[in-house]
Design a protein around this motif. Structure first.
Motif, PDB file in Angstrom:
ATOM      1  N   THR A   1       1.314   4.248  -2.652  1.00  0.00           N
ATOM      2  CA  THR A   1       0.883   5.517  -2.862  1.00  0.00           C
ATOM      3  C   THR A   1       2.204   6.708  -3.502  1.00  0.00           C
ATOM      4  OG1 THR A   1      -0.364   5.025  -1.132  1.00  0.00           O
ATOM      5  CG2 THR A   1       0.875   7.386  -1.020  1.00  0.00           C
ATOM      6  N   ARG A   2       3.242   5.590  -3.019  1.00  0.00           N
ATOM      7  CA  ARG A   2       4.782   6.402  -3.269  1.00  0.00           C
ATOM      8  C   ARG A   2       4.137   6.589  -5.388  1.00  0.00           C
ATOM      9  NH1 ARG A   2      10.228   4.490  -2.889  1.00  0.00           N
ATOM     10  NH2 ARG A   2      11.164   6.258  -4.156  1.00  0.00           N
TER      11      ARG A   2
ATOM     12  N   ARG B   1      -0.802  18.381  -3.233  1.00  0.00           N
ATOM     13  CA  ARG B   1      -1.146  17.092  -2.490  1.00  0.00           C
ATOM     14  C   ARG B   1      -0.031  16.785  -0.933  1.00  0.00           C
ATOM     15  NH1 ARG B   1      -4.527  13.903  -0.119  1.00  0.00           N
ATOM     16  NH2 ARG B   1      -3.313  11.532   0.247  1.00  0.00           N
TER      17      ARG B   1
ATOM     18  N   SER C   1       1.013  -1.005  -0.168  1.00  0.00           N
ATOM     19  CA  SER C   1      -0.253   0.061   0.092  1.00  0.00           C
ATOM     20  C   SER C   1      -0.002   0.860  -0.130  1.00  0.00           C
ATOM     21  CB  SER C   1      -0.880  -0.050   1.821  1.00  0.00           C
ATOM     22  OG  SER C   1      -1.592   1.239   1.241  1.00  0.00           O
TER      23      SER C   1
END
Length: 88
Positions: free
Chosen positions: A11-12, A26, A7
């Motif tokens: 995300t990275r 962001r 996860s």
């Protein structure tokens, strides 16, 4: 690979794939959210401290009365001892 690591990696990669302007937005959003969380925690801490302070202040008159009663009792005992000493 663990689910959490997958996860985080996903995300990275998703953030890195964003357009630089979107990535900057962001990051600003994440920083603002973290600041908001810290602010809320600090406000909660102040509210708890204020309640504790108010509770302590409410106990002051009771503590003063207990101290006055203890001093009166001490004075009575000292007077009794003094009278007994003089009579002996």
């Amino acid at each position: 690979m663990t689910r959490r690591l997958r996860s985080a990696t996903a995300t990275r990669h998703a953030i890195e794939a964003l357009h630089p302007d979107a990535r900057e937005q962001r990051v600003k959003h994440l920083i603002a959210r973290e600041r908001g969380q810290r602010l809320a925690a600090a406000q909660d801490e102040v509210a708890v401290a204020e309640r504790m302070h108010a509770d302590a202040l409410a106990l002051v008159p009771e503590a003063e009365a207990a101290l006055a009663a203890a001093k009166t009792r001490l004075a009575e005992i000292e007077a009794e001892i003094s009278a007994a000493t003089l009579a002996a």
